[in-house]
Design a protein around this motif. Structure first.
Motif, PDB file in Angstrom:
ATOM      1  N   ASN A 266       0.869  -1.176   0.000  1.00  0.00           N
ATOM      2  CA  ASN A 266       0.000   0.000   0.000  1.00  0.00           C
ATOM      3  C   ASN A 266       0.903   1.222   0.000  1.00  0.00           C
ATOM      4  OD1 ASN A 266       0.852   0.429   2.664  1.00  0.00           O
ATOM      5  ND2 ASN A 266      -0.940  -0.589   3.530  1.00  0.00           N
ATOM      6  N   ALA A 267       0.402   2.349   0.405  1.00  0.00           N
ATOM      7  CA  ALA A 267       1.165   3.594   0.344  1.00  0.00           C
ATOM      8  C   ALA A 267       2.344   3.653   1.315  1.00  0.00           C
ATOM      9  CB  ALA A 267       0.234   4.777   0.604  1.00  0.00           C
TER      10      ALA A 267
ATOM     11  N   GLY B 198       3.560   2.190  -2.561  1.00  0.00           N
ATOM     12  CA  GLY B 198       3.078   2.412  -3.927  1.00  0.00           C
ATOM     13  C   GLY B 198       4.019   1.865  -4.986  1.00  0.00           C
ATOM     14  N   GLN B 199       4.785   0.852  -4.662  1.00  0.00           N
ATOM     15  CA  GLN B 199       5.730   0.256  -5.626  1.00  0.00           C
ATOM     16  C   GLN B 199       4.981  -0.117  -6.902  1.00  0.00           C
ATOM     17  OE1 GLN B 199       9.204  -0.475  -4.554  1.00  0.00           O
ATOM     18  NE2 GLN B 199       9.454  -0.522  -6.759  1.00  0.00           N
TER      19      GLN B 199
END
Length: 169
Positions: A53-54, A150-151
């Protein structure tokens, strides 16, 4: 009397000369050539499927191929094929050897977007030294994958930097 003195003198010279004679001894020499130590890759390292996730996080891959996560990383039910790297070491009989792992992180790159992740904190089993059994042993290598928040999705690879070195002790 002169003859006796001469005889005594010759005996003393002979005894003195014999006492100072040089002596020597010999020893044999030998050497044994042992089988050279060798290493060959038998399995590639694979962290399996990872989602983030972020906030990002890490995936720890054990030397047994199990994975755990930290932070915002998720290990989906469709795990892929997590696998520790494996290297077959060969050499002489029951000799011991040292194991050298990469000293710093290596970079995995996604081929389409050129995004990257790093792999570091390498571990091996056996840890720092091994003992050949019958001239062979397998070294398994795990590590920690750092995943950014955020990969970008994609297949991240590195085909040359995971180098393991072995030397006889």
């Amino acid at each position: 009397m002169k003859k006796i003195k001469s005889l005594i003198m010759m005996i003393m010279i002979a005894a003195t000369t014999g006492a100072m004679a040089q002596e020597s001894a010999t020893a044999s020499s030998s050497a044994t050539i042992v089988a050279p130590i060798g290493i060959a890759q038998s399995a590639d390292m694979n962290f399996g499927n990872v989602a983030t996730n972020a906030t990002g996080g890490t995936v720890v891959l054990t030397t047994g191929g199990a994975t755990t996560k930290t932070g915002g990383v998720t290990l989906p039910a469709q795990t892929g094929t997590p696998t520790a790297a494996a290297f077959d070491v060969t050499g002489e009989g029951a000799y011991t050897y040292s194991i050298g792992l990469p000293g710093g992180p290596i970079t995995l790159t996604e081929s389409v977007s050129s995004n990257t992740m790093t792999v570091g904190t390498f571990i091996s089993n056996p840890a720092t030294t091994g003992t050949l059994t019958g001239g062979a042993q397998t070294v398994n290598v795990g590590a920690t994958l750092t995943v950014a928040g955020g990969q970008v999705p994609g297949a991240y690879t590195n085909t040359s930097d995971l180098t393991v070195t072995v030397n006889y002790n």
